[in-house]
Design an enzyme around this catalytic site. Structure first.
Site, PDB file in Angstrom:
ATOM      1  NE  ARG A  64     -25.261  24.484   8.637  1.00  0.00           N
ATOM      2  CZ  ARG A  64     -24.859  24.853   7.439  1.00  0.00           C
ATOM      3  NH1 ARG A  64     -25.656  25.585   6.664  1.00  0.00           N
ATOM      4  NH2 ARG A  64     -23.678  24.505   6.973  1.00  0.00           N
ATOM      5  CG  ASP A 306     -19.103  30.470   4.705  1.00  0.00           C
ATOM      6  OD1 ASP A 306     -20.261  30.249   5.121  1.00  0.00           O
ATOM      7  OD2 ASP A 306     -18.703  30.083   3.591  1.00  0.00           O
TER       8      ASP A 306
HETATM    9 ZN   LIG Z   1     -21.622  31.219   0.520  1.00  0.00          ZN
END
Ligand SMILES: [Zn+2]
Length: 430
Positions: A64, A306
């Site tokens: 991020r 993820d």
């Molecule tokens: Zn993705």
């Protein structure tokens, strides 16, 4: 520091090792422990109740930073990774600005140098600003930076011609494309997997074909240009069939699965609500079974988290408005140890391979092994530690996880990166 980890169960899939032994570390390098044992300055830790593996690799992480530091930043994200047992992670480029040029890769590398606790490897967008209209300067980027892969993760190039061109460049650059496969037209406005549950909950559904159409498209293009193509977070049984067929034809197609697709189905959505919202969406029992079978026959060679932090306020929105994604770095290993290894579905060495040799082979990385002379990246695991996942104790800035309070057996107790402890939960005694 000279260190010997004594009496460990050493698992090193690259060298086909699963045996009781000692690990020697001289400063940042793995050495033969017998060369250290005579030195007074050598610290010895008895780890006879622990498993020692190569430092784990997560090839799919959203840190991020830059741009969304209220969700996570490189410091908190890599702390979270270290606590999860990872010594190498691959950062997705869908930040703000998106990482789509040499300049921005250099900016990201500076941030990583300043803040990362572990090895954080950059990727670059396939298309400029992930718009799917113009490719990034793939060859130039390869020649001048340390990116390990090309990806528009979160988005997917819809234009087949452009994707073919991308593959030509990827082939020339010898970089893998790691693709988030999604047919945006088929999915338009969808929130969770289309089916009984989306009907009951009254929200727009995403058909599994949105993923499998693009996997099939990528396989077809790969027949023309033999670029390495890796399918991210594969979730639908038909997609898996396409990957398996491609591999049987000798095409360089690989795939990863995420713990949430392996261990959850869309049936949790009425309870988990936005913490069960991810893209691709959670599937059915049939998909779950196909994923497990593909892990076992190595059609899926990688487990990747993820890790996708979002703020509590964002996940407090309704199911349609809330963003996709959940945390993954700290929950992956306890879940996999419990559901795959302890349950007897997979042997431990094969499971460790999904986090070491699997991703190392996709990305051409030298890490993921305990070979002498390599950097001392090591994960220590207690297979018998019973605990409940407590997401409130996460090192992440965010709290979005459907696994909170789930019981697990097996836990990372320490992580060593380049010979230094970057995480230790206090249960290591010397
Ligand atoms: Zn993705």
């Amino acid at each position: 520091m000279k260190l010997i980890l004594k009496n460990a169960r050493v698992i090193d899939p690259r060298n086909n090792i699963d045996t009781i032994g000692d690990i020697g570390i001289d400063e940042s390098i793995l050495v033969d422990s017998s060369t250290l044992s005579r030195s007074f300055s050598t610290k010895i830790i008895d780890v006879s109740n622990l498993v020692v593996t190569p430092g784990l690799i997560d090839m799919h992480v959203h840190l991020r930073e830059p741009g969304f530091e209220y969700k996570e930043d490189i410091r908190t994200g890599t702390k979270t990774a270290a606590a999860g047992g990872f010594t190498t992670i691959v950062a997705m480029p869908n930040t703000n600005p998106a990482i789509d040029s040499i300049k921005r890769i250099e900016l990201l590398n500076t941030l990583i140098r300043d803040s990362s606790l572990i090895n954080t490897l950059p990727t670059v967008c396939l298309s400029k600003n992930r718009q799917g209209t113009e490719l990034t300067d793939i060859i130039d980027i390869k020649n001048n930076t340390n990116v390990v892969a090309l990806t528009d993760d979160g988005d997917c190039i819809q234009d087949d011609e452009l994707m073919l061109k991308a593959m030509e460049f990827a082939y020339k650059a010898d970089l893998p494309i790691i693709d988030h496969c999604e047919d945006m037209l088929v999915n338009a406005g969808g929130v969770i997997r289309k089916g009984e549950i989306s009907k009951i909950m009254g929200v727009p559904g995403m058909p599994g074909e949105a993923e499998s159409n693009m996997v099939a498209r990528n396989v077809e293009l790969c027949k023309k240009v033999k670029a390495r193509v890796h399918i991210q977070h594969i979730s639908y049984y038909k997609s898996i069939n396409y990957v398996r067929e491609a591999q049987e034809c000798g095409l360089p197609v690989s795939a990863e699965a995420s713990p949430h697709h392996l261990f959850l189905t869309n049936e949790i959505l009425p309870i988990a609500v936005t913490n069960g919202k991810m893209n691709p969406p959670l599937g059915t029992k049939e998909d779950q079974e196909a994923l497990l079978n593909a892990l076992l026959d190595n059609t899926i060679s990688v487990i990747a988290t993820d890790h996708a932090p979002h703020s509590p306020a964002e996940k407090a929105m309704d199911l349609v408005s809330a963003p996709f994604g959940i945390l993954g770095l700290e929950t992956a290993i306890p879940l996999c140890l419990t559901e795959l290894a302890r349950s007897g579905i997979m042997n431990l060495s094969d499971l460790v391979a999904k986090f070491t040799t699997g991703p190392a082979d996709v990305l051409n990385l030298k890490c993921g092994t305990l070979s002498l002379g390599k950097k001392a990246d090591i994960t220590l695991i207690d297979l018998n530690k019973e605990h409940r996942i407590d997401i409130n104790r996460s090192f992440s800035k965010s709290r979005n996880s459907p696994f909170h309070n789930r019981s697990a057996i097996g836990k990372v107790v320490a992580t060593i990166c380049a010979g230094k402890f970057v995480y230790s939960d206090g249960s290591l005694s010397s």
